[in-house]
Each structure stands twice: as structure tokens, then as C-alpha cells.
Design a protein around this motif. Structure first.
Motif, PDB file in Angstrom:
ATOM      1  N   VAL A   1       0.807  -1.345   0.052  1.00 15.46           N
ATOM      2  CA  VAL A   1       0.111  -0.056   0.108  1.00 15.46           C
ATOM      3  C   VAL A   1       0.739   1.370  -0.090  1.00 15.46           C
ATOM      4  CG1 VAL A   1      -1.933   1.328   1.073  1.00 15.46           C
ATOM      5  CG2 VAL A   1      -1.835  -1.296   1.273  1.00 15.46           C
TER       6      VAL A   1
ATOM      7  N   THR B   1       1.423   5.647  -0.066  1.00 16.93           N
ATOM      8  CA  THR B   1       0.745   6.802   0.287  1.00 16.93           C
ATOM      9  C   THR B   1       2.002   7.915   0.065  1.00 16.93           C
ATOM     10  OG1 THR B   1       1.034   6.485   2.822  1.00 16.93           O
ATOM     11  CG2 THR B   1      -1.042   6.180   1.968  1.00 16.93           C
ATOM     12  N   GLY B   2       1.571   9.211   0.084  1.00 20.06           N
ATOM     13  CA  GLY B   2       2.367  10.156  -0.131  1.00 20.06           C
ATOM     14  C   GLY B   2       2.148  10.908  -1.178  1.00 20.06           C
TER      15      GLY B   2
ATOM     16  N   ILE C   1      -0.666  10.936  -4.755  1.00 17.12           N
ATOM     17  CA  ILE C   1      -1.313   9.670  -4.476  1.00 17.12           C
ATOM     18  C   ILE C   1      -2.593  10.357  -3.553  1.00 17.12           C
ATOM     19  CG2 ILE C   1      -1.860   7.323  -3.375  1.00 17.12           C
ATOM     20  CD1 ILE C   1       1.194   7.086  -3.566  1.00 17.12           C
ATOM     21  N   ARG C   2      -3.849  10.401  -4.122  1.00 15.49           N
ATOM     22  CA  ARG C   2      -4.815  11.353  -3.422  1.00 15.49           C
ATOM     23  C   ARG C   2      -5.145  10.458  -2.023  1.00 15.49           C
ATOM     24  NH1 ARG C   2      -9.905  12.885  -6.716  1.00 15.49           N
ATOM     25  NH2 ARG C   2      -9.860  10.971  -7.292  1.00 15.49           N
ATOM     26  N   ASP C   3      -5.602   9.264  -2.295  1.00 16.24           N
ATOM     27  CA  ASP C   3      -5.718   8.553  -0.790  1.00 16.24           C
ATOM     28  C   ASP C   3      -4.659   7.428  -0.541  1.00 16.24           C
ATOM     29  OD1 ASP C   3      -8.274   9.975  -0.527  1.00 16.24           O
ATOM     30  OD2 ASP C   3      -8.921   8.794  -2.133  1.00 16.24           O
ATOM     31  N   GLN C   4      -4.695   6.451  -1.401  1.00 13.84           N
ATOM     32  CA  GLN C   4      -3.711   5.194  -1.527  1.00 13.84           C
ATOM     33  C   GLN C   4      -3.754   4.669  -2.737  1.00 13.84           C
ATOM     34  OE1 GLN C   4      -5.085   3.122   2.216  1.00 13.84           O
ATOM     35  NE2 GLN C   4      -5.497   1.428   0.649  1.00 13.84           N
TER      36      GLN C   4
ATOM     37  N   THR D   1       7.419   8.201  -1.244  1.00 20.41           N
ATOM     38  CA  THR D   1       6.443   7.441  -1.103  1.00 20.41           C
ATOM     39  C   THR D   1       6.567   6.460   0.119  1.00 20.41           C
ATOM     40  OG1 THR D   1       5.919   7.216  -3.547  1.00 20.41           O
ATOM     41  CG2 THR D   1       4.835   5.400  -2.192  1.00 20.41           C
ATOM     42  N   LYS D   2       5.533   6.474   0.930  1.00 27.88           N
ATOM     43  CA  LYS D   2       5.495   5.656   2.309  1.00 27.88           C
ATOM     44  C   LYS D   2       4.865   4.265   1.861  1.00 27.88           C
ATOM     45  CE  LYS D   2       5.714   9.768   4.847  1.00 27.88           C
ATOM     46  NZ  LYS D   2       5.499  10.521   3.419  1.00 27.88           N
TER      47      LYS D   2
ATOM     48  N   TYR E   1      -1.752  16.318  -5.600  1.00 30.37           N
ATOM     49  CA  TYR E   1      -2.040  15.921  -4.192  1.00 30.37           C
ATOM     50  C   TYR E   1      -0.965  16.436  -3.294  1.00 30.37           C
ATOM     51  CZ  TYR E   1      -5.471  13.445  -7.273  1.00 30.37           C
ATOM     52  OH  TYR E   1      -6.134  13.161  -8.267  1.00 30.37           O
TER      53      TYR E   1
END
Lengths: 194, 290, 371
Positions: free
Chosen positions: A143, A145-146, A149-152, A191-192, B219
């Protein structure tokens, strides 16, 4: 170069862009969308180097590399036909991992990845870009995030821990493209991953 | 590509130059808000007139793009016209004034009012990319400050503003912090536009003379610098557009007669024109305007 | 009713047409040819080549014609053209010791092997307007040519070198200098990049910087050790052949200054050097360049930075380029009404708030006075 008897011209001369400005513009735009939107998968076309180079990795090399970009080939990718093809089409010098701006190979062959440049505090851009050849590339698995990326998002990464460690180096760290057949995705250091 | 002038490579720049710029863009996206040095070329328009934006546009453009250029929000200002013609000639791309139809938008000093989406790229022309430059003229010093995340000087400046004027006296090129790390110059857009920078489109910034490229992936978290007791205020003229009646758009003030009479109109000409075409009318719009 | 400013495109086209007409001037007067400019305005051509960083007298002359004699505009045209040229390779370093000199003077020695040759110089002309030139068609008297100089004229500084009286220039064997026009400027820049920036820098800027050192802002006592102008061959190494071939020749102006300095912390007492090398016959620029080069070497030579502008590498390098400077300067002609509007709003707001708060302050003061 042409005087080198080991140079296999029949394979090295093929597989470049037929229309360089247009093919490289399309390829870059796709690669940029990937880097700007981690996890997004795009298709690349227009180039094909010798085995084991994928179409996507071939196109990335043709689009981004030239005599100003030292390239490191790892594992099976460090083969005569691949070297000749890169030399002929890009002129990029082939170097060891520490000096590389671009490094190409499977994830296993690229290990240990802490050999690659991660930039300096003054110049974090002076970091390597890895081109990781994978058997499959899907929007599933780890997964993400960062930024970008809007949500994930999700991406089939070869492992998680190394990219978590890399993200902790931010603003330093390497950036990666993943290639499989014609498909490409990217994972910048921001990116996380979990 | 039929219209492309064959005397030039596609989009003017040679391929090696484009590769160099493209590599800088990728690193810019990987380190949002950090200014990547690049070997800016001399373009056939003057430094300070959008050479950075032009080089970035040339590096991202594909023949199928629909290209829009705005200066001060308007498509028909002279420099916007000039840049649009340059790419019509050297890249043969289609051009448009419609924000929603454009795939690449090059801008000077504004973000369009219409929300941008995925599949769009916004390219900013940047005169002075270094947000700390007017506080510290030396590049060697400002580079160190970014490396050490040492932004005290900027906070002192903003705080002195408040002490002197009761408010932060920066109205455009209002500094932002990106993803909690780099302080970034958003280019001389009015601070009204700052909140729009968290958007779905890719944002690329080109400073030709200063040889810097930077970027914001979609974003990305972009926060305008402020203080708890003096929060950021993206204010604009407290007035609707006199032509289209919009209350949510950035306005230019136009002096209309010798007596100092004035009216307020949208700076975004496409936004204003589209609203008028849809029947919206402001206080000073002609009755018969269609 | 308000009508938005439209017609930018037509305005531009009309302006261009007018410009073309003005460039041609009175059609009763015959048109200048590029060859006339190349031959009769050669020093302007040289400046355009030097600051345009492209050696092509015909294109430089064309640029001067197109730019109506505005040399910075002509330099700009050459620079923009240069961008579109593919880079085939780099030449071998030119050997100025093998220069076929038209002019060669030294201010430090009365005579030296090779002799002093004035060449085509303005130096000892009386600056009196020559009205005879206004009458066209008069042929100038033919110049008397002396014996040509020997093919190899030694550099004057070599004589100081032999005695160990002048600093030895370290020439890195395999260190190819970076190319200012292909890589972003990075600081500290190092001498090769500084010299590249100076040789294409604006003549007026470099002159002003050099002059400031003479007047005391980073003074370093320069003498013209040698100034030479002439032709050198340009050779390119062709790997396919295994040797270098001559691809042409260029006229260069080279200036080596001999600068005094006594006992710094790290160097024994000896003369130091400044160096200038510029395309074409461009002597003012080459001398200026040598003075500024010398001033910028303060750190390497263990001198104090006295805070002189010409000692500040960042200041000199970031402001020497006239194409960068003129573009940014002139861009303030572009519309800025959005920025201006945002300032207008802010200043009105500040004034409104100041109006209320100053009365509040007055109230506080009045109360304090009462207490």
C-alpha cells in the motif's frame, strides 16, 4: 567502437526508436506520469533491446540515457549484447554501482541497494534511479501513500522493508522504476510503503 | 504535427537537451519543492520572458497535446500569444484557450480558476525560484539553508511584517512549505491562488535564467507559511466580476475613465468568457453581449 | 462598456512589420550587405562572436544587420542559434604559443624575442573625427608590411617563469574542464568555469569590474605582461583516425598580466598572473578579463578577501552575462497587473486596518497619560 571485434552489430543496431523525438516524447510523458503518481502503471512502446531487457526498460534507457548518464548493469543484464546495445543507442558509459545515475537489473541482482547514490543534503537530486525488472507488475500488494497519491495506491513491489528504509532517508534516497514487459510503474523516495 | 516547421527538431530543443531537462523533471517530482539545477539553454525569447517554462513545456510535450498559454490569466496577452505561436510553429501542436480542453498549460502569474484534473500538466514560468533570495542574496548560503532545513530567516521576515504592518505584507509569490520539508516559491501568483496548488494535475516549474526546475506531484501537501495568531489569508478584491458576476474568481481592477472610475473583471479570460457565454452577467456587462 | 484588451496577435504582427521597415531605414540609401558589416565593422563582429560564444563572422555580421546594430540583441540572436546546433565534440586546446601574431606587445619588457609589434591598433591615433571618411570612395593608403613574425613567438611570461619569479600555473593533466553552456553553474565554480564566464561576459560589465580593481576595490597591481592578437589553428581529435586534424582557424586575443604581490601566508614572494583569452580582436575585453581573473584568485593565492565586488565569484559570475541580464531587466515591461493588483488589495487593507488601530493606540496613550 566499430573496430571492436566482439561488437555484435546485427543485434546492437536494432531496437532503437524509429522516430526519436516523437517516441521519446511519448515515453517520457508516460514515465513522468508514473513518477508523479506512484503506483500508476503505464505502457511503453517503440524500443526493444536484446534479452533480458524488457520493452519498458529498453524504452526508459532510450528516453533518459545518453553520454552524460553513467549506467550500471547488474546480474544477467550485464551481458555483452545489452552492453553493446546501450553503448550504440545511448552512448552512456557503463560503470560500477556507486557512480551510476541509472542502475538496471532484477531486484535480487541490484542488491545491496545501499551501494547506490542517494544524493547529498545540498543536492538531493544527485541520486540514482533504479530500473527494476520484474516478472509481474500489478496494482496490488504493498500500500502506497504520499505525494502524487490522493488517498492510497497499491503496487506489486519485490519487497517492502527496503523501500520503507529508503523513504526514511527523505529528502535523500534513490528513486525506482519497475518494468515488466511493456509495463512501467515508479516509486520515488517520497512514497510511504506498507 | 502537420503544421510543424521542419527546420527545427520537434519542440525546438535537440534530443540531448530534452533528455537533460526530462531527467531534472523526474528528480523534481521525486523531491517535491526542491530546486533541481539544470543546464538551461538560450532560447529564442529573452530570459525573464518564460524561457524556463518554454523549456519545460518543450520537454513534456507530445504531438497530440492541446496547448494553452496564459499570462496574468489571459490567453491574449502579447507574451502568451508569442509563446503559443512558438509551439504551434516548432511542435505543430493544437492550441486552445479552453482550460478544460488543454492537456499542457503554460502559465505566468496565475492558476486557472477552473479546477485542473488528472491528465493535465501545469507549467509555471518562474523568474526567481529561490524563496530565500531576497533575504539572502548568496546562492551558496541559501543552498545550505535548504540542506539544513534552516528557514528561520523567512519566519523572522514574516514576523517583522506583522510587527510593522499588522499583517504579512507579501501579496504574491507567497512562500509555501511542501510536504513539511522544502520552502518553495510558488512563482509570482497572487496568494489567492496558493490554496489551489494541492491539485490533481502535475505542476512543473521552470526558471531558465536561474537554471532551476522544480515540481509538485498531484495532491502534494502545500502549506502557505503563517502563524497561529496570523493565519494565511488568500484574500482578493471584495467584489464580483463586473462582466460575468463571478464572486469566486481573482479580479483585475481596470480604470475606465479619466475620472478614475473603475471596474473589476476576472483575470482568467477563459473563465469569464465561458460564464458569459452561459448567460451569467455582471453589473457592467452590456445587455446584448452574447 | 468595457472591452477586454484583445488583438495581441495582430499587434505583434504589426509591430514586427514596422520593425522590419525601420531596420531597412530610408530606401533611398543603399542597403548594407552582410559582407560590408563583416569587413568594415569587424570589431563589432568580434564582440558579437566573443559574447555569443560562436565563431562565425558571417553569422555575427548577419546578426548585427538584423539587430539594427544593437550588439546585445545581435549576441542574443547568435546565442539562440547556437542552442540549436548539435555538439559533435570538443577541440584540442589551442596553442597560443603557435599564434600567427598580427599584434604583440609587452609593457613589462622594452624588447623581447619576437619583438614588439603594434599591429592595427587605435592606441596612438588622435581621436579626431576624420571627415575624409565621410566622403566615400577614397581608398586608404596602403599599409607597409614588415617581415612577418616568426611562426612561434615565445610568451613573455616564460622569461619570468625560467627564473622562478612568477607563479607556476598548474595544468591538470586529465581534468577536462566542465562546459558552462552545457551544465548548470555550480559554486564554488573553479577557475576554468570562471574564465569561461568571463570570456563570454558582457564587455562593459567585465571592464567595470576590472576598473574597480584598479581604483582600489581589490587592487592587485597589474602590468600587461603580454598582449597578442593573431590566428591559431583549431584541431579536433578524430578517434577513427587516431590523430587530430585541423578543422579551421580562429583569431584570438590573449592577455597575460603580471601582477605583483609580496609575501602572503602561503606563497613566496613572486609575481602572479591574470589571464584573458577572447575570440577575435577584442583587446579591451581580454585585458579586463585578465584583471578580473586575477582578482578572483585571491583565495588560491592566500590573499585577504577585502570584500571587493571583483573578488566575489558569485557576484561576478551571476551578473556578467548580458543576455541573462538584459532579459530579466526588460521583462519588467511585461504585464504584471495580477501581481500589482494583489499588492493594491493588500496596501488598501493595511491602510484600512492602520486607520482603525492607530486610533486605538491613541486611545491607549490618552488613558496612560490620564493615569
Amino acid at each position: 567502437m566499430m573496430g571492436d571485434l566482439t561488437f555484435d552489430s546485427s543485434r546492437a543496431l536494432e531496437g532503437g526508436f524509429a522516430d526519436v523525438p516523437v517516441h521519446s516524447a511519448h515515453a517520457f510523458r508516460a514515465a513522468m506520469e508514473c513518477m508523479a503518481r506512484p503506483g500508476r502503471i503505464e505502457d511503453l512502446a517503440g524500443g526493444q533491446g536484446p534479452e533480458p531487457l524488457s520493452v519498458a526498460a529498453s524504452v526508459l534507457l532510450l528516453t533518459l540515457c545518453d553520454p552524460e548518464t553513467p549506467v550500471h548493469l547488474a546480474g544477467d543484464h550485464d551481458a555483452g549484447p545489452v552492453r553493446d546495445w546501450i553503448t550504440f543507442h545511448t552512448g552512456a558509459p557503463l560503470v560500477g554501482p556507486e557512480e551510476a545515475m541509472f542502475a538496471l537489473g532484477t531486484w535480487a541482482a541490484l542488491q545491496p541497494v545501499d551501494r547506490f547514490a542517494i544524493g547529498t543534503p545540498e543536492y538531493p537530486d544527485r541520486a540514482a534511479t533504479l530500473i527494476v525488472e520484474t516478472d509481474r507488475l500489478e496494482a496490488e500488494g504493498a500500500v502506497l501513500t504520499g505525494p502524487g497519491i490522493r488517498d492510497q495506491a497499491a503496487l506489486s513491489l519485490p519487497e517492502v522493508a527496503a523501500f520503507q528504509a529508503n523513504a526514511r532517508l527523505f529528502p535523500l534516497g534513490f528513486d525506482a522504476f519497475f518494468t515488466s514487459g511493456a509495463r512501467v510503474a515508479a516509486l520515488p523516495r517520497t512514497t510511504k510503503v506498507r | 504535427m502537420d503544421g510543424q516547421d521542419q527546420a527545427y527538431n520537434f519542440a525546438y530543443l535537440d534530443e540531448q537537451t530534452k533528455r537533460m531537462i526530462r531527467r531534472a523533471i523526474l528528480k523534481g517530482l521525486a523531491v517535491p519543492g526542491y530546486q533541481v539545477p539544470f543546464a538551461s539553454r538560450e532560447m529564442p525569447m529573452p530570459y525573464g520572458w518564460g524561457t524556463g517554462g518554454v523549456q519545460v513545456s518543450a520537454a513534456v510535450m507530445v504531438p497530440e497535446d492541446r496547448f494553452k498559454v496564459i499570462d496574468q490569466g489571459a490567453d491574449d496577452t502579447t507574451n502568451a500569444v508569442s509563446i503559443r505561436k512558438f509551439f504551434e510553429k516548432t511542435a505543430g501542436v493544437a492550441v486552445t484557450e479552453r482550460t478544460g480542453e488543454a492537456t499542457v498549460i503554460q502559465t505566468r502569474h496565475r492558476i486557472p480558476e477552473e479546477e485542473l484534473g488528472e491528465g493535465q500538466v501545469l507549467v509555471y514560468q518562474v523568474p526567481i525560484p529561490e524563496p530565500l533570495r531576497f533575504l539572502e542574496p548568496s546562492e551558496v548560503e541559501t543552498r545550505k539553508m535548504h540542506a539544513l532545513e534552516e528557514y528561520g530567516l523567512m519566519h523572522v521576515k514574516l514576523y517583522e511584517d506583522i510587527a510593522r504592518h499588522g499583517a504579512i505584507s507579501t501579496a504574491y509569490a507567497y512562500p509555501v512549505k511542501v510536504e513539511g520539508r522544502y520552502v518553495m516559491d510558488p512563482s509570482p501568483i497572487p496568494k489567492f491562488d496558493n490554496p489551489k496548488m494541492e491539485m490533481a494535475a502535475v505542476q512543473l516549474f521552470g526558471a531558465g535564467r536561474e537554471q532551476r526546475i522544480y515540481a509538485l506531484p498531484p495532491y502534494t501537501k502545500v502549506v502557505s507559511l503563517d502563524f497561529e495568531d496570523h493565519p494565511f489569508d488568500p484574500s482578493k478584491a471584495d467584489h464580483p466580476c463586473d462582466l460575468c458576476g463571478a464572486e469566486d474568481s481573482y479580479l483585475d481592477e481596470v480604470i475606465v475613465d479619466d475620472a478614475g472610475g473603475r471596474m473589476f473583471v476576472c483575470s482568467d479570460t477563459d473563465y469569464c468568457g465561458t460564464r458569459q457565454a452561459n448567460g451569467h452577467r455582471g453589473a457592467l456587462a452590456a445587455e446584448d453581449a452574447a | 462598456m468595457y472591452v477586454a484588451v484583445k488583438g495581441g496577435e495582430r499587434a505583434i504582427d504589426n509591430a514586427h512589420a514596422w520593425l522590419a521597415e525601420e531596420r531597412r531605414g530610408d530606401r533611398e540609401v543603399s542597403e548594407l550587405s552582410v559582407a560590408q558589416i563583416r569587413e568594415q565593422l569587424a570589431l563589432a563582429v568580434n564582440r558579437v562572436m566573443a559574447e555569443g560564444s560562436m565563431y562565425d563572422p558571417d553569422l555575427a555580421a548577419l546578426a548585427i544587420k538584423q539587430s539594427r546594430g544593437d550588439l546585445i540583441e545581435a549576441i542574443f540572436l547568435i546565442r539562440a542559434y547556437r542552442t540549436t546546433l548539435p555538439r559533435f565534440g570538443y577541440s584540442e586546446p589551442v596553442d597560443t604559443g603557435a599564434m600567427a601574431c598580427d599584434r604583440r606587445i609587452s609593457a613589462t619588457f622594452k624588447d623581447a624575442p619576437g619583438g614588439q609589434v603594434l599591429g592595427p591598433t587605435f592606441d596612438y591615433t588622435h581621436r579626431l573625427l576624420d571627415f575624409a571618411l565621410a566622403a566615400e570612395g577614397l581608398e586608404p593608403p596602403e599599409a607597409v608590411m614588415a617581415e612577418p613574425l616568426p611562426p612561434e613567438v615565445p610568451h613573455v611570461t616564460e622569461f619570468l617563469d625560467r627564473e622562478g619569479l612568477i607563479q607556476v600555473e598548474e595544468v591538470p593533466e586529465d581534468d577536462t574542464p566542465r562546459d558552462l553552456t552545457r551544465e548548470p553553474l555550480e559554486l564554488p565554480a573553479g577557475r576554468p568555469l570562471r574564465l569561461q564566464a568571463l570570456t563570454r561576459g558582457d564587455e562593459g560589465f567585465v571592464l567595470g569590474m576590472a576598473y574597480s580593481t584598479q581604483r582600489g576595490y581589490g587592487r592587485n597591481h597589474p602590468f600587461v605582461g603580454e598582449l597578442r592578437i593573431g590566428t591559431v589553428p583549431v584541431e579536433v581529435d578524430l578517434p577513427e583516425l587516431g590523430f587530430a586534424v585541423e578543422v579551421g582557424e580562429v583569431v584570438l586575443t590573449e592577455c597575460e598580466t603580471v601582477n605583483q604581490f609580496v609575501g602572503s601566508k602561503t606563497e613566496p614572494a613572486q609575481f602572479t598572473r591574470g589571464y584573458g583569452l577572447v575570440f577575435g580582436q577584442t583587446e579591451r575585453k581580454a585585458i579586463s578579463m585578465a584583471l578580473v581573473d586575477r582578482a578572483l584568485r585571491w583565495e588560491e593565492l592566500g590573499e585577504d578577501n577585502v570584500g571587493a565586488p571583483a573578488q566575489d565569484e558569485e557576484f561576478v559570475l551571476y551578473h556578467s552575462d548580458n543576455i541573462q541580464a538584459t532579459g530579466f531587466l526588460e521583462h519588467i515591461k511585461l504585464p504584471h497587473y495580477v501581481d500589482f493588483q494583489s499588492e493594491l488589495e493588500l496596501i488598501r487593507k493595511l491602510r484600512r486596518e492602520a486607520g482603525t488601530s492607530s486610533s486605538a493606540v491613541t486611545g491607549v496613550l490618552a488613558r496612560e497619560a490620564a493615569e
